[in-house]
Design an enzyme around this catalytic site. Structure first.
Site, PDB file in Angstrom:
ATOM      1  N   GLU A   1     -61.447 -20.940  32.833  1.00  0.00           N
ATOM      2  CA  GLU A   1     -61.203 -19.626  32.220  1.00  0.00           C
ATOM      3  C   GLU A   1     -62.520 -18.980  31.815  1.00  0.00           C
ATOM      4  O   GLU A   1     -62.739 -17.787  32.031  1.00  0.00           O
ATOM      5  CB  GLU A   1     -60.328 -19.754  30.968  1.00  0.00           C
ATOM      6  CG  GLU A   1     -58.894 -20.096  31.246  1.00  0.00           C
ATOM      7  CD  GLU A   1     -58.065 -20.123  29.958  1.00  0.00           C
ATOM      8  OE1 GLU A   1     -58.303 -19.304  29.067  1.00  0.00           O
ATOM      9  OE2 GLU A   1     -57.183 -20.993  29.852  1.00  0.00           O
TER      10      GLU A   1
ATOM     11  N   GLY B   1     -46.271  -4.429  30.990  1.00  0.00           N
ATOM     12  CA  GLY B   1     -45.483  -5.658  31.080  1.00  0.00           C
ATOM     13  C   GLY B   1     -46.209  -6.824  30.414  1.00  0.00           C
ATOM     14  O   GLY B   1     -47.281  -6.653  29.839  1.00  0.00           O
TER      15      GLY B   1
ATOM     16  N   HIS C   1     -55.548 -15.264  31.338  1.00  0.00           N
ATOM     17  CA  HIS C   1     -54.275 -16.006  31.262  1.00  0.00           C
ATOM     18  C   HIS C   1     -54.400 -17.328  32.032  1.00  0.00           C
ATOM     19  O   HIS C   1     -54.921 -17.336  33.151  1.00  0.00           O
ATOM     20  CB  HIS C   1     -53.148 -15.146  31.842  1.00  0.00           C
ATOM     21  CG  HIS C   1     -51.821 -15.810  31.770  1.00  0.00           C
ATOM     22  ND1 HIS C   1     -51.075 -15.854  30.603  1.00  0.00           N
ATOM     23  CD2 HIS C   1     -51.110 -16.509  32.700  1.00  0.00           C
ATOM     24  CE1 HIS C   1     -49.956 -16.528  30.829  1.00  0.00           C
ATOM     25  NE2 HIS C   1     -49.954 -16.933  32.089  1.00  0.00           N
TER      26      HIS C   1
ATOM     27  N   MET D   1     -52.704 -13.197  20.473  1.00  0.00           N
ATOM     28  CA  MET D   1     -51.328 -13.650  20.641  1.00  0.00           C
ATOM     29  C   MET D   1     -50.282 -12.582  20.279  1.00  0.00           C
ATOM     30  O   MET D   1     -49.257 -12.880  19.671  1.00  0.00           O
ATOM     31  CB  MET D   1     -51.094 -14.915  19.807  1.00  0.00           C
ATOM     32  CG  MET D   1     -52.017 -16.068  20.189  1.00  0.00           C
ATOM     33  SD  MET D   1     -51.982 -16.453  21.957  1.00  0.00           S
ATOM     34  CE  MET D   1     -50.413 -17.273  22.040  1.00  0.00           C
TER      35      MET D   1
ATOM     36  N   ASP E   1     -51.149  -4.046  31.644  1.00  0.00           N
ATOM     37  CA  ASP E   1     -50.269  -2.884  31.757  1.00  0.00           C
ATOM     38  C   ASP E   1     -49.144  -3.060  30.735  1.00  0.00           C
ATOM     39  O   ASP E   1     -49.272  -3.868  29.820  1.00  0.00           O
ATOM     40  CB  ASP E   1     -49.768  -2.696  33.204  1.00  0.00           C
ATOM     41  CG  ASP E   1     -48.869  -3.829  33.655  1.00  0.00           C
ATOM     42  OD1 ASP E   1     -48.522  -4.699  32.821  1.00  0.00           O
ATOM     43  OD2 ASP E   1     -48.494  -3.845  34.842  1.00  0.00           O
TER      44      ASP E   1
ATOM     45  N   ILE F   1     -48.242  -9.025  21.963  1.00  0.00           N
ATOM     46  CA  ILE F   1     -48.034  -8.183  23.147  1.00  0.00           C
ATOM     47  C   ILE F   1     -48.239  -6.731  22.750  1.00  0.00           C
ATOM     48  O   ILE F   1     -47.601  -6.240  21.804  1.00  0.00           O
ATOM     49  CB  ILE F   1     -46.644  -8.427  23.754  1.00  0.00           C
ATOM     50  CG1 ILE F   1     -46.590  -9.874  24.259  1.00  0.00           C
ATOM     51  CG2 ILE F   1     -46.374  -7.448  24.895  1.00  0.00           C
ATOM     52  CD1 ILE F   1     -45.259 -10.290  24.816  1.00  0.00           C
ATOM     53  N   LEU F   2     -49.154  -6.077  23.438  1.00  0.00           N
ATOM     54  CA  LEU F   2     -49.477  -4.683  23.082  1.00  0.00           C
ATOM     55  C   LEU F   2     -48.312  -3.769  23.448  1.00  0.00           C
ATOM     56  O   LEU F   2     -47.773  -3.866  24.560  1.00  0.00           O
ATOM     57  CB  LEU F   2     -50.734  -4.233  23.829  1.00  0.00           C
ATOM     58  CG  LEU F   2     -52.012  -5.024  23.554  1.00  0.00           C
ATOM     59  CD1 LEU F   2     -53.127  -4.550  24.487  1.00  0.00           C
ATOM     60  CD2 LEU F   2     -52.442  -4.870  22.098  1.00  0.00           C
TER      61      LEU F   2
ATOM     62  N   ASP G   1     -48.267  -9.913  31.121  1.00  0.00           N
ATOM     63  CA  ASP G   1     -49.094 -10.612  32.131  1.00  0.00           C
ATOM     64  C   ASP G   1     -48.805 -10.110  33.549  1.00  0.00           C
ATOM     65  O   ASP G   1     -48.783 -10.894  34.498  1.00  0.00           O
ATOM     66  CB  ASP G   1     -48.880 -12.139  32.048  1.00  0.00           C
ATOM     67  CG  ASP G   1     -49.256 -12.700  30.686  1.00  0.00           C
ATOM     68  OD1 ASP G   1     -50.232 -12.204  30.090  1.00  0.00           O
ATOM     69  OD2 ASP G   1     -48.573 -13.625  30.211  1.00  0.00           O
TER      70      ASP G   1
HETATM   71  C1  GRF Z   1     -56.603 -19.358  26.531  1.00  0.00           C
HETATM   72  O1  GRF Z   1     -55.967 -20.397  27.218  1.00  0.00           O
HETATM   73  C2  GRF Z   1     -56.238 -18.018  27.130  1.00  0.00           C
HETATM   74  O2  GRF Z   1     -56.056 -18.061  28.509  1.00  0.00           O
HETATM   75  C3  GRF Z   1     -54.936 -17.718  26.459  1.00  0.00           C
HETATM   76  O3  GRF Z   1     -55.093 -18.180  25.143  1.00  0.00           O
HETATM   77  C4  GRF Z   1     -56.077 -19.207  25.113  1.00  0.00           C
HETATM   78  C5  GRF Z   1     -57.142 -18.765  24.154  1.00  0.00           C
HETATM   79  O4  GRF Z   1     -58.143 -19.735  23.948  1.00  0.00           O
HETATM   80  N1  GRF Z   1     -54.629 -16.299  26.564  1.00  0.00           N
HETATM   81  P1  GRF Z   1     -59.439 -19.364  23.113  1.00  0.00           P
HETATM   82  O5  GRF Z   1     -58.987 -18.796  21.776  1.00  0.00           O
HETATM   83  O6  GRF Z   1     -60.242 -18.380  23.900  1.00  0.00           O
HETATM   84  O7  GRF Z   1     -60.153 -20.676  22.941  1.00  0.00           O
END
Ligand code: GRF
Length: 189
Positions: A174, A143, A109, A90, A141, A92-93, A145
């Site tokens: 995901e 920006g 994402h 969480m 990159d 941003i690099l 996402d």
């Molecule tokens: C996921 O929804 C991912 O897309 C977002 O953050 C959430 C992370 O979930 N970047 P987890 O920690 O992998 O369970």
């Protein structure tokens, strides 16, 4: 080809778990050599420990962003990754970090980028009245996402969906998307 993966996390780590499971089942050839969290109580750290994968906490608390990313850079560089996976990381690099590992950082994402970048992507899709959303694995990159897309998967939005119900269904997608993206990157290397 097998890639040396470093995974950056901040929270519960279900995407990390998908990678660890795929490693055990040999669905992917790559191996996670280090999991780094900026939060010491992240559940993801327990998942890594259970899988006997080394972990390191680089706390972001009580330091400047410059200090945090300088420390993170050193830790990641020492691990000599082929690929850095942001799996619910969480932060941003900053450009300096992205440039140090150009083309070697990917992120998962929960939207069909370029739609709904940033936080609460599932809710953004619901509020926009979409009937379909999805998830994206992309290169990172400078920006937020915005990097080149590696793989996407779609998911229908149902009439009664809440942020929670949609997020839960998307999360399963995901996990599949991330593993397939890793397989794709393994085949490139
Ligand atoms: C996921 O929804 C991912 O897309 C977002 O953050 C959430 C992370 O979930 N970047 P987890 O920690 O992998 O369970």
């Amino acid at each position: 080809m097998s890639l040396n993966l470093v995974v950056l996390v901040s929270g519960r780590g279900t995407n990390l778990q998908a990678i660890l499971d795929a490693q055990v089942s040999r669905t992917i050839q790559s191996k996670v050599s280090l999991v780094i969290s900026n939060k010491k109580d992240a559940l993801a750290l327990e998942r890594a420990a259970k899988a006997n994968v080394p972990t390191q906490v680089v706390p972001s608390k009580d330091k400047t962003s410059e200090e945090f990313f300088a420390e993170l850079l050193t830790v990641v560089q020492n691990a000599k990754p082929d690929l850095i996976v942001l799996a619910g990381f969480m932060k941003i690099l900053p450009p300096s970090f992205v440039q140090a590992f150009e083309g070697k950082i990917i992120n998962i994402h929960p939207s069909l980028l370029p739609k709904f970048p940033g936080l609460n992507a599932q809710n953004q899709a619901l509020e926009a009245g979409e009937t379909e959303t999805g998830c994206t694995v992309h290169y990172v990159d400078e920006g937020c996402d915005t990097g080149p897309i590696i793989l996407q998967k779609t998911e229908s939005i149902l009439p009664n969906d809440t942020e929670d119900s949609l997020s839960q269904r998307l999360l399963k997608k995901e996990h599949v998307c991330l593993i397939e993206a890793l397989q794709k990157l393994e085949s490139f290397s």
